[in-house]
Structure formats: structure tokens, C-alpha cells
Design a protein around this motif. Structure first.
Motif, PDB file in Angstrom:
ATOM      1  N   GLN A 146      -1.932  12.214  -5.254  1.00  0.00           N
ATOM      2  CA  GLN A 146      -2.835  11.652  -4.240  1.00  0.00           C
ATOM      3  C   GLN A 146      -2.028  11.166  -3.047  1.00  0.00           C
ATOM      4  OE1 GLN A 146      -5.497   8.592  -5.660  1.00  0.00           O
ATOM      5  NE2 GLN A 146      -5.998   7.878  -3.603  1.00  0.00           N
ATOM      6  N   GLU A 147      -2.414  11.580  -1.857  1.00  0.00           N
ATOM      7  CA  GLU A 147      -1.665  11.214  -0.659  1.00  0.00           C
ATOM      8  C   GLU A 147      -1.794   9.726  -0.362  1.00  0.00           C
ATOM      9  OE1 GLU A 147      -1.177  12.412   4.078  1.00  0.00           O
ATOM     10  OE2 GLU A 147      -2.441  13.634   2.761  1.00  0.00           O
ATOM     11  N   VAL A 148      -0.663   9.119   0.002  1.00  0.00           N
ATOM     12  CA  VAL A 148      -0.625   7.723   0.416  1.00  0.00           C
ATOM     13  C   VAL A 148      -0.601   7.705   1.940  1.00  0.00           C
ATOM     14  CG1 VAL A 148       0.580   5.525   0.225  1.00  0.00           C
ATOM     15  CG2 VAL A 148       0.711   7.184  -1.650  1.00  0.00           C
ATOM     16  N   GLN A 149      -1.605   7.106   2.550  1.00  0.00           N
ATOM     17  CA  GLN A 149      -1.706   7.075   4.003  1.00  0.00           C
ATOM     18  C   GLN A 149      -0.797   5.989   4.567  1.00  0.00           C
ATOM     19  OE1 GLN A 149      -3.339   9.310   5.777  1.00  0.00           O
ATOM     20  NE2 GLN A 149      -4.234  10.326   3.978  1.00  0.00           N
ATOM     21  N   LEU A 150       0.247   6.411   5.264  1.00  0.00           N
ATOM     22  CA  LEU A 150       1.219   5.477   5.810  1.00  0.00           C
ATOM     23  C   LEU A 150       1.286   5.578   7.323  1.00  0.00           C
ATOM     24  CD1 LEU A 150       4.208   6.061   3.340  1.00  0.00           C
ATOM     25  CD2 LEU A 150       2.404   4.338   3.175  1.00  0.00           C
ATOM     26  N   TYR A 155       6.338   5.104   6.894  1.00  0.00           N
ATOM     27  CA  TYR A 155       6.928   6.351   6.406  1.00  0.00           C
ATOM     28  C   TYR A 155       8.437   6.371   6.663  1.00  0.00           C
ATOM     29  CZ  TYR A 155       8.320  11.153   5.858  1.00  0.00           C
ATOM     30  OH  TYR A 155       8.995  12.279   5.463  1.00  0.00           O
ATOM     31  N   THR A 156       8.853   5.935   7.842  1.00  0.00           N
ATOM     32  CA  THR A 156      10.275   5.920   8.179  1.00  0.00           C
ATOM     33  C   THR A 156      11.063   5.061   7.200  1.00  0.00           C
ATOM     34  OG1 THR A 156       9.810   6.263  10.534  1.00  0.00           O
ATOM     35  CG2 THR A 156      11.956   5.331   9.975  1.00  0.00           C
ATOM     36  N   ILE A 157      10.502   3.928   6.819  1.00  0.00           N
ATOM     37  CA  ILE A 157      11.168   3.051   5.863  1.00  0.00           C
ATOM     38  C   ILE A 157      11.304   3.734   4.507  1.00  0.00           C
ATOM     39  CG2 ILE A 157      10.802   0.968   4.463  1.00  0.00           C
ATOM     40  CD1 ILE A 157       9.807  -0.410   6.997  1.00  0.00           C
ATOM     41  N   LEU A 158      10.219   4.328   4.022  1.00  0.00           N
ATOM     42  CA  LEU A 158      10.275   4.996   2.718  1.00  0.00           C
ATOM     43  C   LEU A 158      11.197   6.209   2.765  1.00  0.00           C
ATOM     44  CD1 LEU A 158       9.293   5.091  -0.175  1.00  0.00           C
ATOM     45  CD2 LEU A 158       7.359   6.490   0.591  1.00  0.00           C
ATOM     46  N   PHE A 193       6.690  -4.884   6.972  1.00  0.00           N
ATOM     47  CA  PHE A 193       6.505  -3.445   6.731  1.00  0.00           C
ATOM     48  C   PHE A 193       6.658  -3.118   5.243  1.00  0.00           C
ATOM     49  CE2 PHE A 193       8.104  -2.658  11.291  1.00  0.00           C
ATOM     50  CZ  PHE A 193       6.810  -2.623  11.779  1.00  0.00           C
ATOM     51  N   ILE A 194       7.664  -3.701   4.609  1.00  0.00           N
ATOM     52  CA  ILE A 194       7.895  -3.456   3.186  1.00  0.00           C
ATOM     53  C   ILE A 194       6.701  -3.942   2.365  1.00  0.00           C
ATOM     54  CG2 ILE A 194       9.275  -4.124   1.181  1.00  0.00           C
ATOM     55  CD1 ILE A 194      10.799  -2.164   2.797  1.00  0.00           C
ATOM     56  N   CYS A 195       6.176  -5.110   2.704  1.00  0.00           N
ATOM     57  CA  CYS A 195       5.026  -5.667   1.992  1.00  0.00           C
ATOM     58  C   CYS A 195       3.822  -4.731   2.083  1.00  0.00           C
ATOM     59  CB  CYS A 195       4.686  -7.043   2.556  1.00  0.00           C
ATOM     60  SG  CYS A 195       3.285  -7.850   1.747  1.00  0.00           S
ATOM     61  N   LYS A 196       3.539  -4.234   3.285  1.00  0.00           N
ATOM     62  CA  LYS A 196       2.409  -3.328   3.477  1.00  0.00           C
ATOM     63  C   LYS A 196       2.633  -2.012   2.737  1.00  0.00           C
ATOM     64  CE  LYS A 196       0.908  -5.156   7.956  1.00  0.00           C
ATOM     65  NZ  LYS A 196       0.696  -4.861   9.404  1.00  0.00           N
ATOM     66  N   LEU A 197       3.862  -1.522   2.780  1.00  0.00           N
ATOM     67  CA  LEU A 197       4.198  -0.278   2.094  1.00  0.00           C
ATOM     68  C   LEU A 197       4.011  -0.428   0.589  1.00  0.00           C
ATOM     69  CD1 LEU A 197       5.372   2.590   2.117  1.00  0.00           C
ATOM     70  CD2 LEU A 197       7.667   1.574   2.217  1.00  0.00           C
ATOM     71  N   ARG A 198       4.483  -1.531   0.038  1.00  0.00           N
ATOM     72  CA  ARG A 198       4.318  -1.786  -1.389  1.00  0.00           C
ATOM     73  C   ARG A 198       2.843  -1.816  -1.787  1.00  0.00           C
ATOM     74  NH1 ARG A 198       8.869  -6.529  -1.853  1.00  0.00           N
ATOM     75  NH2 ARG A 198      10.517  -5.302  -2.867  1.00  0.00           N
ATOM     76  N   LYS A 199       2.033  -2.495  -0.995  1.00  0.00           N
ATOM     77  CA  LYS A 199       0.608  -2.624  -1.312  1.00  0.00           C
ATOM     78  C   LYS A 199      -0.082  -1.269  -1.319  1.00  0.00           C
ATOM     79  CE  LYS A 199      -0.150  -7.382   0.271  1.00  0.00           C
ATOM     80  NZ  LYS A 199      -0.838  -8.247   1.256  1.00  0.00           N
ATOM     81  N   LYS A 200       0.220  -0.437  -0.336  1.00  0.00           N
ATOM     82  CA  LYS A 200      -0.407   0.881  -0.262  1.00  0.00           C
ATOM     83  C   LYS A 200       0.004   1.755  -1.440  1.00  0.00           C
ATOM     84  CE  LYS A 200      -1.081   1.072   4.770  1.00  0.00           C
ATOM     85  NZ  LYS A 200      -0.778   1.812   6.018  1.00  0.00           N
ATOM     86  N   MET A 201       1.267   1.684  -1.809  1.00  0.00           N
ATOM     87  CA  MET A 201       1.749   2.495  -2.926  1.00  0.00           C
ATOM     88  C   MET A 201       1.221   1.962  -4.262  1.00  0.00           C
ATOM     89  SD  MET A 201       5.652   3.060  -1.560  1.00  0.00           S
ATOM     90  CE  MET A 201       6.178   4.159  -2.855  1.00  0.00           C
ATOM     91  N   ALA A 202       1.130   0.648  -4.382  1.00  0.00           N
ATOM     92  CA  ALA A 202       0.611   0.051  -5.612  1.00  0.00           C
ATOM     93  C   ALA A 202      -0.856   0.391  -5.812  1.00  0.00           C
ATOM     94  CB  ALA A 202       0.809  -1.463  -5.579  1.00  0.00           C
ATOM     95  N   LYS A 203      -1.606   0.462  -4.730  1.00  0.00           N
ATOM     96  CA  LYS A 203      -3.031   0.778  -4.818  1.00  0.00           C
ATOM     97  C   LYS A 203      -3.256   2.165  -5.401  1.00  0.00           C
ATOM     98  CE  LYS A 203      -7.262   0.910  -2.028  1.00  0.00           C
ATOM     99  NZ  LYS A 203      -7.823   0.723  -0.656  1.00  0.00           N
ATOM    100  N   GLY A 207      -0.540  -0.221  -9.461  1.00  0.00           N
ATOM    101  CA  GLY A 207       0.213  -1.471  -9.506  1.00  0.00           C
ATOM    102  C   GLY A 207       1.714  -1.341  -9.601  1.00  0.00           C
ATOM    103  N   ILE A 208       2.245  -0.124  -9.526  1.00  0.00           N
ATOM    104  CA  ILE A 208       3.692   0.064  -9.641  1.00  0.00           C
ATOM    105  C   ILE A 208       4.380  -0.308  -8.325  1.00  0.00           C
ATOM    106  CG2 ILE A 208       5.540   1.751  -9.974  1.00  0.00           C
ATOM    107  CD1 ILE A 208       3.623   3.276 -11.805  1.00  0.00           C
ATOM    108  N   ASN A 209       5.471  -1.063  -8.430  1.00  0.00           N
ATOM    109  CA  ASN A 209       6.291  -1.423  -7.279  1.00  0.00           C
ATOM    110  C   ASN A 209       7.534  -0.540  -7.283  1.00  0.00           C
ATOM    111  OD1 ASN A 209       7.697  -2.616  -5.184  1.00  0.00           O
ATOM    112  ND2 ASN A 209       8.289  -4.413  -6.371  1.00  0.00           N
ATOM    113  N   PHE A 210       7.633   0.366  -6.330  1.00  0.00           N
ATOM    114  CA  PHE A 210       8.742   1.314  -6.275  1.00  0.00           C
ATOM    115  C   PHE A 210       9.953   0.778  -5.517  1.00  0.00           C
ATOM    116  CE2 PHE A 210       5.042   3.965  -7.020  1.00  0.00           C
ATOM    117  CZ  PHE A 210       5.498   4.893  -7.945  1.00  0.00           C
TER     118      PHE A 210
END
Length: 242
Positions: A146-150, A155-158, A193-203, A207-210
Motif C-alpha cells: 500500500q502506497e504511503v503518501q509523503l 520522502y527525502t528524509i526516508l 518531519f520525522i514525527c510526521k513520517l513515523r505517523k504516516k508509516m505507522a498508520k 503501528g510499526i516504527n521504522f
């Protein structure tokens, strides 16, 4: 990714810069060798594009100096010279690729992606950690397919975390890659940015924190084993998804 173009022909340099910006890269230009070497000392680049014929020194001299203090940074040489002897000399001095002028935008970008994958130990345009996958060519992130909308900055951070997997990346490095040294905000914006990225990926992942925080040093992406220890069902879900 952050690139430096050492090229004194303005049209070529600006053309490369525009092509790189269109790909979401941060790109800076040095018009001579001395400026280029100074910028390499000051900034942390992922790749250097180097013209051989510069007004103040030869590309061979610059390449030798790069290899003295930035041993592992990939270098693509640009040159109007097409002789086998010239290419052999460049590769012997530490060049990673050699592109003859004139060249196409698409070929240059393809070579940049190929060089970066090899430099990072990845031979596919898609890098995976379990069911987390990032497609560097198409700039798409998926979890369980499933695509994660960033946003571009997320995206640059990841992308930087995945390319430098196994390394700790400082907040200063993130800012340099996101803003290119221009009008950089406070370091705390990286935490946002990291906080927002984590939340989107966890959703998407359940709930996984990468991403892990190394206090006082920066961030790094977790290895698959770490994630499986924290989330025992992750391995089962990964196998099920495959």
C-alpha cells in the motif's frame, strides 16, 4: 540525494542542475576546481559530477584530491575527450563512471541512479526492509503493497535513511539535503518531519516504527531484525505479504 556539479560551462551545469532538481535532488554548482574542493570540504555530498577541463586545474588533479579526503564518494567524470587512454586514466584515478559530451539528460540520470545504488550496496531500484519498500526511480514508498503518501521533504528524509542504511544521520545532514544550505530553518524542524513520517508509516503498517532515534546524534532506519523483535507479528506478516 545531494549532488555537486563541478563544471565551468554554464549551460551544461545549469542543464544538469535543472534535471537533478526535477528528480527531487539537491544540486549545487562549482565553476572551478578550487570552489569545488572547498564545497566538498564543507558539505556532505552523495555524488560528484566532475568536468575534466576546468580553468584553474585539471579534473584529474581534483579527482586525486577527492580520493585523499573523501575516499568513498562516487564521482562521474564528464569530458569531451573520448579516447580509451583518457578513460583508463580517470578510472585508475578513482572515477566511478565516465560520460562523454554531448550526453542526454536521461542517460546522465540513469547513471546517477546506478552509481548511487552500487555505492550503497543496492543493485535494484527498489530497496526493502521487510514489507517496507522504496522505489527510488519512481519515488514511491509502500508498506504491505500500500502506497504511503509523503510530502517531498518526508520522502527525502526516508530516501536518505534508506540509502545510508546502517549509518546514523545527523539533523544537520538532513537540513543540508532538504534545503541545500539555503535559508535553513532551526534543527528542530527535522524532528517535526520525522514525527510526521513515523505517523504516516505507522498508520499503514499497523503501528510499526521504522525509524530509531539515537539521542544527541541523529536518526537511522531500523534493520529488519530490530523490527521483528519489537513486533513479533511483523515476520509473519512479511512472509504472508510475500
Amino acid at each position: 540525494m545531494r549532488l555537486l556539479v563541478i563544471e565551468d560551462e554554464n549551460l551544461i551545469a545549469e542543464g544538469i542542475k535543472l534535471a537533478c532538481i526535477a528528480e527531487g535532488f539537491v544540486c549545487q554548482i562549482a565553476e572551478n576546481g578550487n570552489d569545488g574542493l572547498e564545497m566538498i570540504h564543507f558539505y556532505d555530498y552523495d555524488i560528484i559530477i566532475l568536468d575534466l577541463l576546468l580553468p584553474d586545474m585539471s579534473g584529474h588533479e581534483i579527482l586525486a584530491k577527492i580520493r585523499m579526503f573523501k575516499r568513498n564518494i562516487p564521482v562521474i567524470v564528464l569530458s569531451g575527450l573520448n579516447s580509451t587512454e583518457e578513460k583508463i586514466k580517470c578510472f585508475s584515478n578513482g572515477a566511478d563512471d565516465y560520460l562523454t559530451k554531448p550526453f542526454s539528460r536521461n542517460e546522465l540520470l540513469a547513471r546517477i541512479y546506478a552509481i548511487m545504488r552500487r555505492a550503497s550496496g543496492h543493485y535494484s531500484s527498489i530497496l526493502e526492509i521487510g514489507t517496507l519498500a522504496i522505489d527510488f526511480n519512481n519515488k514511491i514508498v509502500t508498506i504491505y503493497g500500500q502506497e504511503v503518501q509523503l510530502t517531498n521533504k518526508e520522502y527525502t528524509i526516508l530516501e536518505l535513511l534508506m540509502f545510508r542504511r546502517g549509518s546514523i544521520i545527523s539533523k544537520e545532514t538532513f537540513l543540508n539535503h532538504i534545503y541545500g544550505g539555503m535559508d535553513e530553518p532551526d534543527l528542530k524542524i527535522v524532528d517535526v518531519f520525522i514525527c510526521k513520517l513515523r505517523k504516516k508509516m505507522a498508520k499503514v503498517s499497523g503501528g510499526i516504527n521504522f525509524i530509531k532515534t539515537i539521542w544527541g546524534r541523529g536518526y537511522s532506519v531500523k534493520e529488519q531484525e530490530e523490527i521483528e523483535q519489537e513486533h513479533p507479528s511483523f515476520k509473519f506478516n512479511r512472509l504472508k505479504a510475500g
